[in-house]
Design a protein around this motif. Structure first.
Motif, PDB file in Angstrom:
ATOM      1  N   GLY A 209       0.466  -1.158   0.307  1.00 37.95           N
ATOM      2  CA  GLY A 209      -0.164   0.150  -0.030  1.00 37.95           C
ATOM      3  C   GLY A 209       0.835   1.624  -0.149  1.00 37.95           C
ATOM      4  O   GLY A 209       2.191   0.900   1.100  1.00 37.95           O
TER       5      GLY A 209
ATOM      6  N   PRO B  16      -3.027   2.944   5.255  1.00 39.65           N
ATOM      7  CA  PRO B  16      -2.485   1.667   5.118  1.00 39.65           C
ATOM      8  C   PRO B  16      -2.399   1.304   6.366  1.00 39.65           C
ATOM      9  O   PRO B  16      -1.213  -0.318   5.917  1.00 39.65           O
ATOM     10  CB  PRO B  16      -1.494   3.275   4.145  1.00 39.65           C
TER      11      PRO B  16
ATOM     12  N   ASN C  81       3.771  -1.514   3.239  1.00 40.26           N
ATOM     13  CA  ASN C  81       3.914  -0.119   2.926  1.00 40.26           C
ATOM     14  C   ASN C  81       4.227   0.602   2.994  1.00 40.26           C
ATOM     15  O   ASN C  81       5.227   0.410   2.995  1.00 40.26           O
ATOM     16  CB  ASN C  81       1.834   0.141   4.034  1.00 40.26           C
TER      17      ASN C  81
END
Length: 275
Positions: free
Chosen positions: A40, A75, A87
């Protein structure tokens, strides 16, 4: 059912199972399959950097899937909930604060770059033109608000309680000679709010996304050689204890000379490599 029919049915079932297994990308079985790495990231520059290394990872058997987010909360929640493998959007002080406030166990594993925080003009074109009661927008999350206030202090606009450190908020301002109206906003909103305030302190990624460059457009910005560059380096974050080998491959790609050159050439000082 006749014996022959049963044999044919079993054969069809095995073919279907094999086909479904072939659709998975959870691991490399030695036959050329790829491992999927789901990260992410905020769009700029994080997603752009990840897009750049996609071919490098694919050569190592890793298919990179990028999931974009436009805020600083989801995230980490998605990673903690195992919806992501990693992430890429934050620095360590923000991560530590998030872990403490949300009871998550996330760890930084790869240092990548630093994005200088900058003071950008809104209704007022220079710091010298700031007037009594002017509006100043700052991020409302703990570490980035403190960072913004420290930059305003460096600009001579306010003075903070020296004991507040990276937890400083507007309540820790001990001197505000121009009676500035400091407005706390979500970091992603500040660039859009510039027409409504006199100046705004904007995170590097959101400044870039808005077409701003700390080296060219900011009235004042953090020095890339300062302590801030080390403290607020952006990092790859994973769940604590996740020691899968693909993260070592990711580190090699992200800290390569190719990525260093990409950052320096594309962002021209707005994104600074720290490896």
């Amino acid at each position: 059912m006749k014996k022959r029919s049963i044999v044919l049915l079993l054969a069809v079932m095995f073919v279907l199972v094999g086909a479904l297994a072939g659709c998975g990308t959870s691991g490399d079985n030695g036959d050329g399959d790829t491992t999927t790495l789901r990260i992410g990231a905020t769009p700029v520059p994080h997603s752009e950097i990840l897009e750049f290394i996609k071919p490098m990872l694919l050569e190592e058997g890793i298919e990179l899937e990028i999931v974009e987010f436009t805020d600083y909360v989801q995230p980490n929640m998605a990673l903690a909930n195992e919806e992501l493998d990693a992430n890429f959007f934050q620095h360590v002080p923000y991560l530590e604060d998030f872990n403490q406030n949300n009871d998550t166990a996330l760890s930084a594993v790869i240092l990548v770059h630093f994005e200088p925080l900058g003071i950008y003009p809104g209704q007022t074109a220079s710091l010298e033109d700031i007037q009594d009661g002017d509006k100043v927008a700052v991020p409302n999350d703990t570490t980035n608000e403190a960072r913004a206030l420290l930059l305003l202090q460096e600009a001579g606009l306010i003075e903070l309680d020296p004991n507040a450190g990276l937890e400083a908020t507007i309540r820790n301002i001990i001197s505000n000679p121009k009676n500035l109206d400091i407005v706390e906003l979500e970091a992603a909103q500040i660039s859009r709010a510039l027409p409504d305030v006199n100046i705004g302190v904007i995170n590097g990624n959101y400044a870039i996304q808005a077409g701003l460059n700390a080296g060219e457009d900011a009235l004042m910005a953090e020095d890339k050689e300062s302590l801030a560059a080390q403290t607020f380096a952006n990092v790859i974050v994973i769940r604590t204890g996740d020691d899968r080998e693909m993260f070592e491959t990711l580190k090699t790609a992200l800290q390569s000379d190719e990525v260093r050159n990409f950052l320096e050439e594309k962002y021209e000082g707005a994104v600074v490599p720290v490896f």
